[in-house]
Design a protein around this motif. Structure first.
Motif, PDB file in Angstrom:
ATOM      1  N   LEU A   1       9.256  46.126   3.300  1.00  0.00           N
ATOM      2  CA  LEU A   1       8.802  47.012   2.226  1.00  0.00           C
ATOM      3  C   LEU A   1       8.643  48.438   2.746  1.00  0.00           C
ATOM      4  N   LEU A   2       8.076  48.556   3.955  1.00  0.00           N
ATOM      5  CA  LEU A   2       7.897  49.875   4.582  1.00  0.00           C
ATOM      6  C   LEU A   2       9.251  50.566   4.774  1.00  0.00           C
ATOM      7  N   VAL A   3      10.219  49.813   5.258  1.00  0.00           N
ATOM      8  CA  VAL A   3      11.565  50.362   5.463  1.00  0.00           C
ATOM      9  C   VAL A   3      12.135  50.859   4.136  1.00  0.00           C
ATOM     10  N   LYS A   4      11.976  50.025   3.064  1.00  0.00           N
ATOM     11  CA  LYS A   4      12.500  50.417   1.756  1.00  0.00           C
ATOM     12  C   LYS A   4      11.799  51.671   1.232  1.00  0.00           C
ATOM     13  N   LEU A   5      10.493  51.761   1.440  1.00  0.00           N
ATOM     14  CA  LEU A   5       9.723  52.900   0.940  1.00  0.00           C
ATOM     15  C   LEU A   5      10.120  54.203   1.633  1.00  0.00           C
TER      16      LEU A   5
ATOM     17  N   GLU B   1      14.016  58.787   4.228  1.00  0.00           N
ATOM     18  CA  GLU B   1      13.372  59.863   4.972  1.00  0.00           C
ATOM     19  C   GLU B   1      13.502  59.748   6.490  1.00  0.00           C
ATOM     20  N   THR B   2      13.356  58.536   6.990  1.00  0.00           N
ATOM     21  CA  THR B   2      13.304  58.407   8.437  1.00  0.00           C
ATOM     22  C   THR B   2      13.753  57.019   8.873  1.00  0.00           C
ATOM     23  N   GLU B   3      14.233  56.920  10.088  1.00  0.00           N
ATOM     24  CA  GLU B   3      14.552  55.603  10.649  1.00  0.00           C
ATOM     25  C   GLU B   3      13.440  55.198  11.599  1.00  0.00           C
ATOM     26  N   LEU B   4      12.682  54.221  11.152  1.00  0.00           N
ATOM     27  CA  LEU B   4      11.532  53.776  11.940  1.00  0.00           C
ATOM     28  C   LEU B   4      11.946  52.854  13.068  1.00  0.00           C
ATOM     29  N   PHE B   5      12.973  52.050  12.766  1.00  0.00           N
ATOM     30  CA  PHE B   5      13.344  50.973  13.682  1.00  0.00           C
ATOM     31  C   PHE B   5      14.861  51.004  13.910  1.00  0.00           C
ATOM     32  N   THR B   6      15.325  50.131  14.791  1.00  0.00           N
ATOM     33  CA  THR B   6      16.776  50.053  14.982  1.00  0.00           C
ATOM     34  C   THR B   6      17.413  49.555  13.680  1.00  0.00           C
ATOM     35  N   LYS B   7      18.663  49.904  13.508  1.00  0.00           N
ATOM     36  CA  LYS B   7      19.366  49.557  12.277  1.00  0.00           C
ATOM     37  C   LYS B   7      19.348  48.032  12.018  1.00  0.00           C
ATOM     38  N   ASP B   8      19.632  47.267  13.058  1.00  0.00           N
ATOM     39  CA  ASP B   8      19.649  45.808  12.918  1.00  0.00           C
ATOM     40  C   ASP B   8      18.282  45.263  12.530  1.00  0.00           C
ATOM     41  N   ASN B   9      17.256  45.789  13.181  1.00  0.00           N
ATOM     42  CA  ASN B   9      15.910  45.289  12.877  1.00  0.00           C
ATOM     43  C   ASN B   9      15.475  45.698  11.477  1.00  0.00           C
TER      44      ASN B   9
ATOM     45  N   GLN C   1      17.387  46.023   8.953  1.00  0.00           N
ATOM     46  CA  GLN C   1      18.056  45.099   8.034  1.00  0.00           C
ATOM     47  C   GLN C   1      17.378  43.728   8.045  1.00  0.00           C
ATOM     48  N   ALA C   2      16.943  43.293   9.222  1.00  0.00           N
ATOM     49  CA  ALA C   2      16.254  41.991   9.329  1.00  0.00           C
ATOM     50  C   ALA C   2      14.960  42.010   8.516  1.00  0.00           C
ATOM     51  N   PHE C   3      14.226  43.117   8.564  1.00  0.00           N
ATOM     52  CA  PHE C   3      12.971  43.213   7.802  1.00  0.00           C
ATOM     53  C   PHE C   3      13.257  43.215   6.295  1.00  0.00           C
ATOM     54  N   VAL C   4      14.262  43.977   5.889  1.00  0.00           N
ATOM     55  CA  VAL C   4      14.601  44.034   4.454  1.00  0.00           C
ATOM     56  C   VAL C   4      15.091  42.664   3.966  1.00  0.00           C
ATOM     57  N   ASN C   5      15.870  41.988   4.811  1.00  0.00           N
ATOM     58  CA  ASN C   5      16.300  40.626   4.445  1.00  0.00           C
ATOM     59  C   ASN C   5      15.103  39.699   4.267  1.00  0.00           C
ATOM     60  N   ALA C   6      14.124  39.820   5.151  1.00  0.00           N
ATOM     61  CA  ALA C   6      12.929  38.971   5.043  1.00  0.00           C
ATOM     62  C   ALA C   6      12.207  39.252   3.729  1.00  0.00           C
ATOM     63  N   LEU C   7      12.197  40.509   3.321  1.00  0.00           N
ATOM     64  CA  LEU C   7      11.539  40.891   2.064  1.00  0.00           C
ATOM     65  C   LEU C   7      12.309  40.373   0.850  1.00  0.00           C
ATOM     66  N   GLU C   8      13.636  40.512   0.891  1.00  0.00           N
ATOM     67  CA  GLU C   8      14.431  40.274  -0.321  1.00  0.00           C
ATOM     68  C   GLU C   8      15.066  38.889  -0.408  1.00  0.00           C
ATOM     69  N   LEU C   9      15.275  38.258   0.734  1.00  0.00           N
ATOM     70  CA  LEU C   9      15.932  36.942   0.726  1.00  0.00           C
ATOM     71  C   LEU C   9      15.003  35.891   1.325  1.00  0.00           C
ATOM     72  N   THR C  10      13.775  35.921   0.851  1.00  0.00           N
ATOM     73  CA  THR C  10      12.761  34.995   1.347  1.00  0.00           C
ATOM     74  C   THR C  10      13.161  33.542   1.067  1.00  0.00           C
ATOM     75  N   GLU C  11      12.867  32.674   2.021  1.00  0.00           N
ATOM     76  CA  GLU C  11      13.249  31.254   1.889  1.00  0.00           C
ATOM     77  C   GLU C  11      12.037  30.440   1.434  1.00  0.00           C
ATOM     78  N   PRO C  12      12.081  29.867   0.250  1.00  0.00           N
ATOM     79  CA  PRO C  12      10.945  29.029  -0.163  1.00  0.00           C
ATOM     80  C   PRO C  12      10.879  27.783   0.711  1.00  0.00           C
ATOM     81  N   ARG C  13       9.699  27.418   1.151  1.00  0.00           N
ATOM     82  CA  ARG C  13       9.549  26.335   2.151  1.00  0.00           C
ATOM     83  C   ARG C  13       9.441  24.963   1.484  1.00  0.00           C
ATOM     84  N   LEU C  14      10.423  24.675   0.641  1.00  0.00           N
ATOM     85  CA  LEU C  14      10.390  23.412  -0.103  1.00  0.00           C
ATOM     86  C   LEU C  14      10.648  22.193   0.778  1.00  0.00           C
TER      87      LEU C  14
END
Lengths: 347, 347
Positions: A168-172, A176-184, A186-199
């Motif tokens: 969420l922080l990355v998206k916000l 304006e700025t790159e807080l983290f490496t590009k790969d990381n 993307q990993a954070f945004v994926n965790a936010l947007e493609l969350t896996e339900p633990r069924l």
């Protein structure tokens, strides 16, 4: 392109679901008609995603379709339920065929993975928002609630913590700025947007877990719900919190301090992992059960603390003691003050 | 006044519903847990009301709360189901305590009347909209669908037609002109905003009706759904359409022509009456059953036509005949052309 409401439903949402998987009648009548087996109870949850509040207006349609279902399936998982059916109410400012096709591709990708059937809903015009109501089945009397955690129970969490909040922080701040490496990032945004339900994990928790909740508003706030309902307190061992490779890498690169990571993991929200308690005498058997499951790769869970007794607070005016639920965070056996506020829509 | 999401839920929406009326767990966990009796099936419907589309932005909050539930209960009635439980997803631009209290007063006035329990939902921030998902029970195999109307069946409608559409007209033109007498205007607006779901009648239809639908999009469009699903046509006798005292009075005052009234009754929508078919040989028994019901005063229904055979249309290119469903409107045995378009969000 102008299309009618019924055309949209037929083209994008209606699939042949009648007469299978407990669906007597699906989309296309005034109501869906569903079969609930005699020895099961129905679990129902409803979550809305509103443009500009729960997602950015330029959100990827596939990911929005996916996530609008995922957050609901996560609630079913938190009750130990098997996901079965879902209603989708979607409000659209206009008909954009490419957008709708992508939305449905994301929605049905997840629905198909867990064999969840779309059985109805509503398609209306207005500011973009999505309300999903998911229904699942749980054996009668076996639903995992928030009210049965007991002193001495071990607290577990599935998956990793903090990535959703960092996404969420990355998206916000993205433009304006790159807080983290590009790969990381993307990993954070994926965790936010493609969350896996633990069924998958949820099924294994039934019979073991004494309480369960999903972490949508932050570990601290959601654990508090269990503690308040179960009338107990908790101790969380910060060095045991599970972090993703992306977070560990960012700590190593000095882009994140340990204290910052705790903040995101404890108060950030948007992780949609399961937080659950298991009686101490069942922990070994539960771990043994997990070890027999080679079919799924999404069963990882971690011990992060234990349930403790409520604190007695002296009430000055009444000169009596009152019991309160609280969370003690420790790091290397020292207390740590981790500010405890989750996500609240109206604060 | 700023209040948290959980405070709002607790203050306005949460009632003690656990352990009664099939609610094992209500509001306050990740999901509600519900008991569906073994010999029943679950009926589920979802309807959204969006500000500026389904209601005016200055709508009375009591009436909005009432109607957001009423339109869903009407769908349950159309399946012959008994209403049981409801989820409420409400998106609010801000917390207005007076507004919320009034909304809930309207919502619960109707919920209490039919013993419907609010079992969960979501409270989010954003443009005002309400999505209600209502759940009911119907004896296994007895749900009233749209697909079993047969040639010769008698077509009935509950209550009166056209008032809802006239209510909408009054609201649309309210500040500009007075179309009707003050009392009649109010009667039309009441019909639009305080619609009565025909749940009492619905119970009596099970075992008699061969098909059923609720008239939300207009008699013509909703009857077409039955005809298409049942592969038949219909003849509607316009002189038999039931009109309210307010409409009859406005005809008498020359504010409305018969042709205008037909337009509103046939194509207007927003009536939320039940449209159903009964096999000719069951009509007498059904009427006798109605006459034994002195408990309720909302069981009025009227014969307005009959189910007929599909028309055979010659398809030029294929040089074969195709069967199409159609509605023939007649007045004093003469065909009348009543333009057939109901309400569609995207047209």
């Amino acid at each position: 392109m102008s299309q009618g409401e019924f055309d949209i439903i037929k083209r994008y949402f209606q699939r042949s679901t009648n007469k299978v998987d407990g669906v007597e009648i699906g989309i296309g009548d005034d109501c869906a008609i569903l079969d609930v087996p005699c020895d099961h109870q129905l679990a129902v949850t409803t979550d809305s995603l509103v443009s500009g509040v729960h997602f950015f207006e330029d959100v990827d349609a596939y990911r929005l379709g996916y996530k609008s279902l995922a957050v609901n399936l996560s609630d079913l998982a938190a009750m130990g339920a098997t996901a079965k059916w879902v209603s989708l109410a979607i409000t659209l400012p206009k008909i954009d065929e490419v957008w709708l096709a992508e939305f449905c591709r994301g929605f049905f990708a997840l629905a198909d993975k867990y064999n969840v059937k779309l059985i109805g809903g509503d398609t209306t015009k207005g500011p973009l928002s999505i309300t999903v109501s998911a229904k699942g089945l749980v054996k009668t009397g076996q639903a995992l609630t928030r009210c049965n955690a007991k002193i001495g129970d071990v607290i577990f969490v599935s998956g990793c913590l903090g990535d959703g909040a960092l996404g969420l922080l990355v998206k916000l701040l993205a433009t304006e700025t790159e807080l983290f490496t590009k790969d990381n990032q993307q990993a954070f945004v994926n965790a936010l947007e493609l969350t896996e339900p633990r069924l998958h994990l949820a099924k294994l928790l039934v019979g073991y877990a004494s309480s369960c909740i999903d972490i949508s508003d932050g570990l601290s706030q959601d654990l508090s719900h269990i503690l308040n309902k179960s009338q107990c307190s908790a101790e969380i061992t910060l060095e045991n919190l599970p972090f993703s490779d992306a977070i560990l890498n960012e700590i190593k690169l000095d882009h994140l301090s340990l204290s910052q990571v705790w903040q995101h993991a404890v108060n950030g929200g948007d992780d949609y992992e399961l937080l659950f308690t298991i009686p101490a005498d069942k922990v070994s058997a539960f771990k043994a059960l997990l070890n027999t499951q080679s079919k799924y790769d999404d069963l990882a869970c971690y011990e992060i603390g234990k349930i403790t007794k409520q604190k007695q607070i002296e009430c000055e005016k009444l000169t009596t003691a009152s019991a309160v639920s609280s969370i003690l965070f420790t790091y290397l056996q020292q207390p740590v003050d981790v500010n405890s506020t989750g996500w609240d829509h109206f604060k």
